[in-house]
Scaffold this motif. Structure first.
Motif, PDB file in Angstrom:
ATOM      1  N   GLY A  50     -38.433 -18.597 -30.959  1.00 15.48           N
ATOM      2  CA  GLY A  50     -39.263 -19.469 -30.144  1.00 15.48           C
ATOM      3  C   GLY A  50     -40.328 -20.227 -30.900  1.00 15.48           C
ATOM      4  O   GLY A  50     -40.795 -21.278 -30.431  1.00 15.48           O
ATOM      5  N   TRP A  51     -40.727 -19.726 -32.064  1.00 11.52           N
ATOM      6  CA  TRP A  51     -41.730 -20.439 -32.860  1.00 11.52           C
ATOM      7  C   TRP A  51     -41.258 -21.830 -33.267  1.00 11.52           C
ATOM      8  O   TRP A  51     -42.082 -22.717 -33.563  1.00 11.52           O
ATOM      9  CB  TRP A  51     -42.074 -19.625 -34.115  1.00 11.52           C
ATOM     10  CG  TRP A  51     -40.899 -19.280 -34.976  1.00 11.52           C
ATOM     11  CD1 TRP A  51     -40.091 -18.180 -34.863  1.00 11.52           C
ATOM     12  CD2 TRP A  51     -40.365 -20.052 -36.063  1.00 11.52           C
ATOM     13  NE1 TRP A  51     -39.088 -18.216 -35.816  1.00 11.52           N
ATOM     14  CE2 TRP A  51     -39.241 -19.348 -36.567  1.00 11.52           C
ATOM     15  CE3 TRP A  51     -40.728 -21.251 -36.656  1.00 11.52           C
ATOM     16  CZ2 TRP A  51     -38.483 -19.814 -37.639  1.00 11.52           C
ATOM     17  CZ3 TRP A  51     -39.980 -21.727 -37.733  1.00 11.52           C
ATOM     18  CH2 TRP A  51     -38.874 -21.009 -38.208  1.00 11.52           C
ATOM     19  N   LEU A  52     -39.953 -22.065 -33.251  1.00  7.83           N
ATOM     20  CA  LEU A  52     -39.432 -23.389 -33.580  1.00  7.83           C
ATOM     21  C   LEU A  52     -39.797 -24.427 -32.526  1.00  7.83           C
ATOM     22  O   LEU A  52     -39.676 -25.626 -32.773  1.00  7.83           O
ATOM     23  CB  LEU A  52     -37.911 -23.322 -33.734  1.00  7.83           C
ATOM     24  CG  LEU A  52     -37.405 -22.684 -35.031  1.00  7.83           C
ATOM     25  CD1 LEU A  52     -35.938 -22.305 -34.909  1.00  7.83           C
ATOM     26  CD2 LEU A  52     -37.626 -23.608 -36.210  1.00  7.83           C
ATOM     27  N   GLY A  53     -40.253 -23.964 -31.368  1.00  4.07           N
ATOM     28  CA  GLY A  53     -40.740 -24.912 -30.380  1.00  4.07           C
ATOM     29  C   GLY A  53     -41.886 -25.760 -30.886  1.00  4.07           C
ATOM     30  O   GLY A  53     -42.061 -26.909 -30.455  1.00  4.07           O
ATOM     31  N   VAL A  54     -42.673 -25.221 -31.822  1.00  5.63           N
ATOM     32  CA  VAL A  54     -43.768 -25.985 -32.414  1.00  5.63           C
ATOM     33  C   VAL A  54     -43.218 -27.168 -33.207  1.00  5.63           C
ATOM     34  O   VAL A  54     -43.760 -28.287 -33.141  1.00  5.63           O
ATOM     35  CB  VAL A  54     -44.636 -25.081 -33.314  1.00  5.63           C
ATOM     36  CG1 VAL A  54     -45.641 -25.903 -34.110  1.00  5.63           C
ATOM     37  CG2 VAL A  54     -45.349 -24.039 -32.467  1.00  5.63           C
ATOM     38  N   ASP A  55     -42.145 -26.953 -33.957  1.00  9.82           N
ATOM     39  CA  ASP A  55     -41.541 -28.057 -34.707  1.00  9.82           C
ATOM     40  C   ASP A  55     -41.015 -29.137 -33.771  1.00  9.82           C
ATOM     41  O   ASP A  55     -41.125 -30.338 -34.061  1.00  9.82           O
ATOM     42  CB  ASP A  55     -40.411 -27.532 -35.591  1.00  9.82           C
ATOM     43  CG  ASP A  55     -40.897 -26.545 -36.638  1.00  9.82           C
ATOM     44  OD1 ASP A  55     -42.087 -26.623 -36.998  1.00  9.82           O
ATOM     45  OD2 ASP A  55     -40.108 -25.701 -37.078  1.00  9.82           O
TER      46      ASP A  55
END
Length: 406
Positions: free
Chosen positions: A72-77
């Motif tokens: 889910g941290w890829l949501g920042v990208d």
């Protein structure tokens, strides 16, 4: 390939068409869906995979959704890519004063409340997260805590400093006036400076040019140029470079996340999700989603920023105190629903009214600055006329107020 002046493609009936998706006013509604997806990705990463709030290992508590949530941290990208696209679109034909005003009224009203609310919850709820000193809270209200080495009141705020650096750099182009050639030049120069800064290791230059994350902002800018002017080899080349560099830097981030999730997740998932993000943004710029025009999407997109600001620390406090009294699946679903409701209330009761007031005051302030600058360099009246000069201050103020961004 020559970087020449380009104009938007137009339909034969005179309507502008870039092959892009349908818009409501100046809003591309499919981007609202992407923003909500990105926000929910981050929420589930922090709630399910990050390793805070729950006493037991999340991989056992949520075996079905743990692995996808760990990415889910890829949501920042994805957020950064959307930001590059939207900022370029919203700043076209506007001044630096308009740009500054639009960013302040967009970022700060909900952020100020988020800082104060998170501080209050952490301080008043015993046994959870450690409260912050009041001096740290004051610095956080400026959104400048990162450069002065002060802890964030909420960990998600680090991305706001990345956004501010993007705005600072892009303001140089807005100051000159956005054109196809200048945005292309900006992308190329930023790419070069980021690579040079990365070559010298971590330091002020690497922080300023965001060698880790700039590729997603630059890709968003290139996708908007494709949307506005049409595709060409140069723009696709910029996108391809950003995809390659983004894959490299994202894998570095993935290795760091493994220590937070406490469970091994394969790196190929990072590559697949980034490829999906780039493919979807390419589809937005080429008009693949032109049929998506659902009326509820702008309202859903409006929830993303307050949801992002409020969810982390407050959610962890909820889990810490209720996990032994409420079923963990019910608690997770209820907390996500409560955060969405809170985001809606913040948007309606705080963001909209405070943003309107800030917009009025900032527009008036910039009008006074322009009027003062004009009056300090008066134009000499011709000797043969006796008509009084117009009220420049009033004219400047009216002009700026009526042309301020909506």
């Amino acid at each position: 390939m020559r970087i020449g002046r380009r104009t938007p493609r137009r339909a034969t009936d005179g309507r502008r068409t870039s092959g892009g998706p349908k818009e409501r006013g100046n809003r591309i509604v499919v981007l609202d869906a992407l923003r909500l997806i990105a926000a929910l990705m981050v929420v589930f990463y922090h709630y399910v995979a990050f390793g805070e709030g729950w006493d037991g290992p999340q991989a056992q508590l949520f075996p079905v959704i743990f692995r996808p949530s760990a990415y889910g941290w890829l949501g920042v990208d994805l957020f950064f890519m959307i930001s590059g696209f939207v900022i370029c679109m919203s700043c076209w034909g506007r001044s630096v004063a308009d740009f500054f005003t639009s960013r302040v009224i967009r970022l700060f009203p909900a952020y100020w409340l988020g800082v104060l609310a998170t501080t209050a919850v952490v301080a008043l709820v015993p046994g959870g997260l450690e409260p912050h000193a009041w001096r740290e809270v004051l610095v956080n209200l400026t959104m400048l805590q990162w450069p002065v080495d002060v802890d964030h009141v909420d960990g998600v705020y680090w991305t706001l400093w990345a956004e501010l650096r993007f705005y600072l750099l892009f303001a140089l182009v807005v100051w000159r006036g956005l054109t196809y050639r200048r945005v292309i030049a900006f992308c190329c120069i930023w790419t070069t400076l980021a690579l040079l800064a990365k070559g010298y290791g971590s330091g002020p230059l690497s922080d300023l040019f965001m060698a880790q994350y700039c590729w997603f902002f630059i890709a968003g800018l290139a996708f908007y140029l494709i949307y506005r002017f049409g595709p060409n080899l140069l723009l696709w080349g910029i996108v391809a470079l950003c995809f390659a560099m983004g894959q490299h830097t994202a894998m570095q981030t993935w290795r760091r996340t493994l220590q937070h999730v406490g469970h091994n997740v394969p790196g190929w998932g990072v590559a697949v999700l980034l490829a999906v993000f780039f493919a979807v943004l390419a589809g937005v710029s080429l008009g693949w989603f032109h049929r998506i025009n659902w009326r509820w999407l702008p309202a859903a997109g409006a929830l993303t920023y307050p949801l992002y600001l409020f969810h982390e620390s407050i959610g962890w406090e909820i889990f810490h105190h209720l996990q032994h009294r409420v079923d963990h699946w019910t608690l997770l679903a209820g907390t996500v629903a409560a955060m969405l409701l809170l985001a809606h209330l913040v948007h309606q009761l705080v963001e909209k009214p405070v943003a309107n007031r800030l917009k009025l005051h900032l527009s008036t302030a910039f009008a006074q600055v322009r009027a003062a600058d004009t009056n300090s360099h008066p134009h000499p009246r011709p000797a043969h006329t006796t008509r009084p000069a117009p009220d420049t201050a009033t004219h400047e103020q009216q002009t700026l107020v009526t042309t301020a961004p909506h």
